[in-house]
Design a protein around this motif. Structure first.
Motif, PDB file in Angstrom:
ATOM      1  N   PRO A  76       0.839  -1.198   0.000  1.00  0.00           N
ATOM      2  CA  PRO A  76       0.000   0.000   0.000  1.00  0.00           C
ATOM      3  C   PRO A  76       0.877   1.252   0.000  1.00  0.00           C
ATOM      4  CG  PRO A  76      -0.857  -1.599   1.540  1.00  0.00           C
ATOM      5  CD  PRO A  76       0.453  -2.153   1.072  1.00  0.00           C
ATOM      6  N   PRO A  77       0.437   2.331  -0.641  1.00  0.00           N
ATOM      7  CA  PRO A  77       1.305   3.504  -0.780  1.00  0.00           C
ATOM      8  C   PRO A  77       1.630   4.147   0.566  1.00  0.00           C
ATOM      9  CG  PRO A  77      -0.924   4.025  -1.492  1.00  0.00           C
ATOM     10  CD  PRO A  77      -0.892   2.545  -1.269  1.00  0.00           C
ATOM     11  N   SER A  78       2.851   4.633   0.662  1.00  0.00           N
ATOM     12  CA  SER A  78       3.252   5.391   1.843  1.00  0.00           C
ATOM     13  C   SER A  78       3.067   6.886   1.629  1.00  0.00           C
ATOM     14  CB  SER A  78       4.720   5.099   2.173  1.00  0.00           C
ATOM     15  OG  SER A  78       5.551   5.420   1.063  1.00  0.00           O
ATOM     16  N   LEU A  79       2.982   7.322   0.365  1.00  0.00           N
ATOM     17  CA  LEU A  79       2.834   8.742   0.046  1.00  0.00           C
ATOM     18  C   LEU A  79       2.019   8.894  -1.236  1.00  0.00           C
ATOM     19  CD1 LEU A  79       6.475  10.094   0.492  1.00  0.00           C
ATOM     20  CD2 LEU A  79       4.527  10.726   1.906  1.00  0.00           C
ATOM     21  N   ILE A  80       1.473  10.077  -1.447  1.00  0.00           N
ATOM     22  CA  ILE A  80       0.921  10.509  -2.730  1.00  0.00           C
ATOM     23  C   ILE A  80       1.841  11.624  -3.234  1.00  0.00           C
ATOM     24  CG2 ILE A  80      -1.021  11.527  -3.953  1.00  0.00           C
ATOM     25  CD1 ILE A  80      -1.521   8.691  -3.001  1.00  0.00           C
ATOM     26  N   VAL A  81       2.484  11.392  -4.365  1.00  0.00           N
ATOM     27  CA  VAL A  81       3.499  12.321  -4.874  1.00  0.00           C
ATOM     28  C   VAL A  81       2.909  13.096  -6.061  1.00  0.00           C
ATOM     29  CG1 VAL A  81       5.779  12.539  -5.920  1.00  0.00           C
ATOM     30  CG2 VAL A  81       5.381  10.840  -4.127  1.00  0.00           C
TER      31      VAL A  81
END
Length: 596
Positions: free
Chosen positions: A131-136
């Motif tokens: 699962p993503p750790s950030l939205i870049v």
């Protein structure tokens, strides 16, 4: 353990900014809160049962991941990876290098995971994501003053810098093949090339881009406000390594729930966020700005009234000056056009003189040879016919004699006509290019010149019209001129008049008269022909301009005639309207009666 391909100290992310130093201090405090770690990131006193994993990352992607000035892994991703590994009982070894190298290392199995990779469906076929750790957010970077763009589609046809094998590299190649993609090894290289004026735009994550712009001192770059892309960003492991992906996902969830994730995010990802001004600063700025502004406005109001009066007076002067300047500019423009035309005619005269000489020699040889060939063909035709009667039709060249027998005489005749036409054109060119002044003599009678010209074209006149009138005014003063050259002018005008008649019922009139107001002797050729379009009147004496191109006109007759009249000190005047005929007048200065 550090990657051997790390950038030299001059290319590593700086930690001199106060906010970044605070972030590093907080990262150290978080690391010290756990059991003491070894220099390579593995916890001190680790249990032999702990699994060791090698985690790769980008060496130049601040503030997410980078090598600091001492060559040690640093950044949000590094701290997050340590926290996740500690939570799930993993021993981690960091390897940071060029992104393209790290991506290939994961595919080759040289490392176990990448601590930060943007998600895409194509990449999901090659690696497994947590699962993503950030939205870049990715942005388009440009040089200040360049045309702003709003989306990736606006980059069509442009040279765009991207990180080699990065998510924007993949996206542009896949979805925007019309963009000229220029890959670079690091984000710093991307921005340096753009700042140096190479290529048009760059696309990369906005936060690292702004960070590097500031740290590298690239003050001529700016990021577009509109996001170019929004990507999910997190851990990636080798395809099929579900166990490691599950443990990293579990550790990430725990770190989020404990609040440790938010502390790291505030420390690392807020380093570029501007702080708002204090109330004291607002009051101080107001005092420094508002008071001088009020004084400035009052001064400008008083000055404006004075200027208004001056502007009113000056406007009247400028209006008058503008009118005078426009008149002078129009006069200057007319003089320039006359000079250009004169220069063009002089250059054209030199050119056609050489061209006429070069054409005349080979054309004379062609004309002579064609006449010989015509005689040869007449003598050979009976022989060739006899051979055909005795032996049947036979090939001659690439065609049968039965076809050539009728075609050859016509071909030679056409070639002779064409060669004679070239000769006539060359003679006209030579007349046009003649620079020497004609031999002028006194006492020339314009009536005799007119009679001679009419006799020279008598056959053409009888063929072209049933009504030709020769009206000569008696007692005209003599002129100074060259009779043969003047006859050439009148012959040209009479030939043109004949060609302008649609049928023989239309007439032509040649007359002479005295224009006492101008002290000139005039010869006029007037026809009842098709007339000339008004747009063409100004160009009638231009070399090679003709309205009879399809009937063999060369556009040199009137040009030569105008030159001859000018040599005699006269002018050539035209009057015409479509469907109403044309009148051409040769106006020549009359000799003084005392001299006569």
């Amino acid at each position: 353990m550090h990657h051997a391909d790390a950038d030299p100290p001059g290319r590593r992310a700086s930690t001199g900014h106060p906010l970044l130093r605070a972030a590093l201090a907080l990262g150290c405090a978080l690391a010290l809160a756990a059991p003491a770690a070894a220099a390579d990131g593995a916890p001190a006193g680790r249990s032999p049962a702990r699994e060791r994993v090698i985690v790769g990352g980008d060496q130049s992607y601040p503030p997410y991941e980078f090598l600091d000035q001492q060559g040690r892994p640093a950044g949000f991703n590094v701290e997050l990876t340590r926290a996740v590994a500690r939570t799930v009982g993993l021993e981690v070894e960091f390897r940071l290098g060029r992104w393209a190298d790290m991506r290939r290392a994961l595919e080759a199995g040289e490392i176990d995971a990448l601590q930060g990779m943007s998600y895409s469906e194509e990449r999901a076929k090659e690696v497994d994501f947590t699962p993503p750790s950030l939205i870049v957010h990715h942005a388009i970077f440009a040089r200040k003053g360049d045309r702003p763009v709003r989306s990736l589609a606006d980059l069509a046809g442009k040279e765009v810098l991207v990180l080699r094998d990065g998510i924007m590299h993949d996206t542009l190649r896949r979805e925007h093949p019309e963009v000229k993609v220029v890959p670079a090894d690091t984000h710093a290289d991307v921005l340096r090339q753009l700042a140096a004026g190479r290529h048009d735009y760059a696309v990369m994550a906005k936060l690292p881009g702004l960070y590097l712009v500031r740290e590298l001192g690239l003050s001529n770059l700016t990021a577009m406000d509109q996001p170019a892309a929004v990507e999910r960003y997190g851990f990636a492991v080798r395809r099929g390594n579900e166990a490691l992906a599950g443990r990293l996902a579990e550790g990430l969830a725990i770190v989020r729930n404990t609040g440790e994730y938010q502390a790291m995010a505030d420390a690392w990802l807020g380093v570029l966020e501007p702080r708002g001004p204090t109330a004291q600063q607002v009051v101080r700025w107001g005092a420094f700005v508002v008071i001088p502004l009020v004084l400035l406005l009052a001064t400008m109001a008083a000055w404006s009234r004075t200027l208004h009066r001056q502007v009113t007076r000056r406007t009247a002067d400028l209006t008058r000056e503008i009118a005078e300047r426009k008149q002078k500019e129009e006069e200057l423009r007319a003089n320039q056009l006359q000079l250009l035309q004169a220069d063009k005619m002089a250059a054209l005269g030199v050119l056609v003189s050489g061209v006429a000489h070069e054409i005349n020699n080979p054309n004379g040889l062609i004309l002579l040879d064609l006449q010989v060939l015509d005689d040869v063909l007449r003598d050979a035709t009976p022989i060739l016919d006899a051979h055909a009667r005795d032996h049947g039709d036979y090939p001659l060249g690439s065609l049968r004699w039965s076809r050539l027998r009728d075609a050859l005489p016509r071909m030679i005749s056409d070639a002779l006509d064409a060669s004679r036409r070239v000769k006539r054109i060359v003679e006209d060119l030579k007349d046009f290019a003649r620079q020497e002044s004609p031999e002028l003599r006194d006492g020339v009678s314009i009536d005799e010149v007119a009679r001679t010209a009419a006799r020279l074209v008598e056959a053409l006149l009888k063929k072209s019209t049933e009504r030709f009138e020769l009206a000569l005014e008696r007692g005209l003063p003599p002129i100074r001129g060259n009779p043969q050259r003047l006859e050439q002018v009148l012959v040209n005008l009479l030939v043109n008049a004949c060609q302008a008649l649609p049928d023989r019922s239309r007439g032509i009139r040649l007359r002479t008269f005295l224009d006492e107001a101008r002290g000139a002797v005039c010869v006029e050729v007037r026809d009842e022909g098709v007339g000339i379009e008004p747009a063409h009147l100004a160009r009638l004496t231009d070399p090679f301009f003709t309205t009879k191109r399809d009937t063999g006109g060369t556009g040199l007759g009137l040009a030569v005639s105008a030159g001859i009249v000018k040599e005699h000190g006269g002018t050539l005047e035209f009057e015409s309207a479509p469907g109403q005929g044309t009148a051409v007048r040769v106006v020549l200065p009359a000799a003084r009666r005392e001299a006569a």
